[in-house]
Scaffold this motif. Structure first.
Motif, PDB file in Angstrom:
ATOM      1  N   LEU A 138     -22.069 -25.485 -29.162  1.00 33.47           N
ATOM      2  CA  LEU A 138     -21.387 -24.261 -29.589  1.00 33.47           C
ATOM      3  C   LEU A 138     -20.488 -23.718 -28.473  1.00 33.47           C
ATOM      4  O   LEU A 138     -19.336 -23.339 -28.701  1.00 33.47           O
ATOM      5  N   ILE A 139     -21.004 -23.734 -27.242  1.00 30.57           N
ATOM      6  CA  ILE A 139     -20.229 -23.234 -26.094  1.00 30.57           C
ATOM      7  C   ILE A 139     -18.983 -24.103 -25.897  1.00 30.57           C
ATOM      8  O   ILE A 139     -17.876 -23.596 -25.714  1.00 30.57           O
ATOM      9  N   ILE A 140     -19.171 -25.411 -25.976  1.00 25.53           N
ATOM     10  CA  ILE A 140     -18.046 -26.329 -25.778  1.00 25.53           C
ATOM     11  C   ILE A 140     -16.984 -26.109 -26.855  1.00 25.53           C
ATOM     12  O   ILE A 140     -15.788 -26.057 -26.566  1.00 25.53           O
ATOM     13  N   SER A 141     -17.420 -25.936 -28.101  1.00 26.14           N
ATOM     14  CA  SER A 141     -16.452 -25.724 -29.179  1.00 26.14           C
ATOM     15  C   SER A 141     -15.674 -24.429 -28.987  1.00 26.14           C
ATOM     16  O   SER A 141     -14.476 -24.386 -29.250  1.00 26.14           O
ATOM     17  N   SER A 142     -16.357 -23.385 -28.527  1.00 26.63           N
ATOM     18  CA  SER A 142     -15.620 -22.129 -28.379  1.00 26.63           C
ATOM     19  C   SER A 142     -14.689 -22.194 -27.171  1.00 26.63           C
ATOM     20  O   SER A 142     -13.600 -21.621 -27.181  1.00 26.63           O
ATOM     21  N   LEU A 143     -15.085 -22.951 -26.146  1.00 27.62           N
ATOM     22  CA  LEU A 143     -14.195 -23.181 -24.999  1.00 27.62           C
ATOM     23  C   LEU A 143     -12.947 -23.943 -25.462  1.00 27.62           C
ATOM     24  O   LEU A 143     -11.820 -23.610 -25.089  1.00 27.62           O
ATOM     25  N   GLU A 144     -13.164 -24.922 -26.324  1.00 25.79           N
ATOM     26  CA  GLU A 144     -12.056 -25.723 -26.855  1.00 25.79           C
ATOM     27  C   GLU A 144     -11.072 -24.826 -27.613  1.00 25.79           C
ATOM     28  O   GLU A 144      -9.858 -24.896 -27.402  1.00 25.79           O
TER      29      GLU A 144
ATOM     30  N   GLN B 116      -7.332 -33.102 -21.446  1.00 19.78           N
ATOM     31  CA  GLN B 116      -8.770 -32.834 -21.511  1.00 19.78           C
ATOM     32  C   GLN B 116      -9.107 -31.979 -22.727  1.00 19.78           C
ATOM     33  O   GLN B 116     -10.094 -32.220 -23.414  1.00 19.78           O
ATOM     34  N   THR B 117      -8.247 -30.971 -22.975  1.00 18.33           N
ATOM     35  CA  THR B 117      -8.519 -30.089 -24.106  1.00 18.33           C
ATOM     36  C   THR B 117      -8.485 -30.865 -25.408  1.00 18.33           C
ATOM     37  O   THR B 117      -9.334 -30.702 -26.270  1.00 18.33           O
ATOM     38  N   LYS B 118      -7.487 -31.737 -25.521  1.00 18.04           N
ATOM     39  CA  LYS B 118      -7.360 -32.452 -26.786  1.00 18.04           C
ATOM     40  C   LYS B 118      -8.362 -33.596 -26.917  1.00 18.04           C
ATOM     41  O   LYS B 118      -8.823 -33.886 -28.015  1.00 18.04           O
ATOM     42  N   HIS B 119      -8.708 -34.254 -25.818  1.00 15.49           N
ATOM     43  CA  HIS B 119      -9.515 -35.472 -25.941  1.00 15.49           C
ATOM     44  C   HIS B 119     -10.917 -35.377 -25.355  1.00 15.49           C
ATOM     45  O   HIS B 119     -11.885 -35.707 -26.014  1.00 15.49           O
ATOM     46  N   ASP B 120     -11.006 -34.927 -24.109  1.00 15.23           N
ATOM     47  CA  ASP B 120     -12.310 -34.990 -23.432  1.00 15.23           C
ATOM     48  C   ASP B 120     -13.310 -33.979 -23.977  1.00 15.23           C
ATOM     49  O   ASP B 120     -14.492 -34.278 -24.089  1.00 15.23           O
ATOM     50  N   ILE B 121     -12.820 -32.779 -24.299  1.00 22.20           N
ATOM     51  CA  ILE B 121     -13.769 -31.758 -24.765  1.00 22.20           C
ATOM     52  C   ILE B 121     -14.382 -32.130 -26.122  1.00 22.20           C
ATOM     53  O   ILE B 121     -15.606 -32.117 -26.260  1.00 22.20           O
TER      54      ILE B 121
END
Lengths: 134, 217
Positions: B152-158, B70-75
């Motif tokens: 922005l939130i998604i990118s920082s979570l990633e 998920q971290t590598k693909h879904d996010i």
């Protein structure tokens, strides 16, 4: 009160759709001379040229915010009296107080109507006229 | 004294400390207090390193499993899809604005030809309606700001998850590609908006027609 419809207006917003909308509304109100900037950082050197009689700006922009732009205008001896209207989605009490403290002339919360814009502009220039008489 | 309390070094130190204080032996009491405090630090360090070990183990067990994939693909996929929504809505908004502006210019042109008063009134109403359409486009600025924030939130979570995965000793780059299941394609995956999904997708109706005609359809 008669407002000078020939004044130079700078519209600052990072969203191009919003700049178009504001410009069209201003046109509807009889204004015709506009320039655009997509950020406070691009607007500031334009304003420093001394060309503008009225600044309409968004608050939340990536490089320099509208509130920072307002502070710079107010801190400049030549520009400090330029009427400055914020049109923004920021609507917290503390933000509106902050803007007032920084010396904003009008504050419109998005989404807004043409009538609101007209009303605020009338009010701003009435106050400007009073200031000039005083 | 029970077995448990005998084995608890903190309790032993605390009892010695009470004894030292009662007998007025300040020097010993000071040393014992420091030792007690050190015990506390030691157990905290042990706690943290055991947590780290647990995490490492958990991530090991998760090898090739949901979190890593998920971290590598879904996010990144989710962020890209949101960007697509942002761009498409902006494009649609701009088209609407252009059409409204052109229509307003036409109205002005007709107004300039001294229309009858009935027509002038109707044109004025039309002008108001077009202005309403234009003003309604301001939703794009508001939804755009919201989407920008979520991206922005998604990118920082990633970034946080990548750091976590690498801290646990995994090679982020070695996480395998996501297999596209036939089943997923069968169900339909919607507009091909991400770089990944554009692979092998046709860009226009013309391309689709070309392919179909190659197939004799």
């Amino acid at each position: 009160m008669q407002i000078n419809r020939d004044m130079n207006i700078l519209v600052v917003d990072d969203f191009s759709t919003m700049r178009r909308i504001v410009k069209n509304l201003l046109k509807e109100l009889g204004f015709s001379k506009f320039d655009e900037a997509d950020d406070g950082a691009t607007a500031w050197p334009m304003i420093q040229s001394g060309k503008y009689d009225f600044i309409v700006s968004d608050w939340n922009m990536p490089e320099m915010t509208g509130i920072e732009l307002l502070r710079r205008v107010r801190a400049d001896a030549q520009l400090k009296d330029t009427p400055f209207l914020l049109i923004t989605a920021e609507a917290k009490r503390s933000q509106i107080l902050e803007a007032a403290q920084a010396g904003v002339d009008g504050y419109i919360v998005k989404p807004f109507t043409a009538a609101t814009l007209n009303e605020k502009i009338q009010k701003i220039f009435e106050r400007v006229a009073q200031r000039q008489q005083a | 004294m029970t077995q448990a309390s005998q084995n608890n070094p903190q309790l032993v130190l605390a009892k010695d400390l009470v004894k030292a204080l009662e007998s007025g032996d300040q020097a010993t009491a000071r040393v014992l207090t420091q030792q007690l405090a050190a015990q506390d630090d030691k157990s905290m360090y042990e706690e943290v390193s055991s947590l780290t070990r647990d995490l490492h183990q958990t991530l090991d067990e998760l090898d090739h499993l949901p979190l890593l994939m998920q971290t590598k693909h879904d996010i990144p996929d989710a962020a890209e899809r949101l960007q697509y929504v942002l761009d498409t809505v902006e494009e649609a908004s701009n088209k609407t604005l252009t059409s409204a502006e052109n229509s307003l210019a036409l109205i002005e042109q007709i107004m300039g030809q001294n229309p009858s008063s009935d027509i002038a009134v109707a044109l004025q109403k039309l002008q108001d309606e077009l202005n309403n359409i234009m003003l309604a486009q301001s939703f794009q600025d508001l939804t755009g700001q919201v989407l920008n924030r979520v991206i922005l939130i998604i990118s920082s979570l990633e970034q946080s998850l990548i750091a976590l995965i690498q801290d646990a000793g995994h090679d982020y780059n070695a996480i395998p590609d996501k297999p596209k299941s036939e089943q997923e394609l069968e169900k339909g995956i919607g507009p091909n908006v991400t770089r990944e999904s554009k692979k092998d997708a046709l860009a226009s109706q013309d391309d689709v027609d070309d392919l179909l005609s190659d197939l004799g359809i």
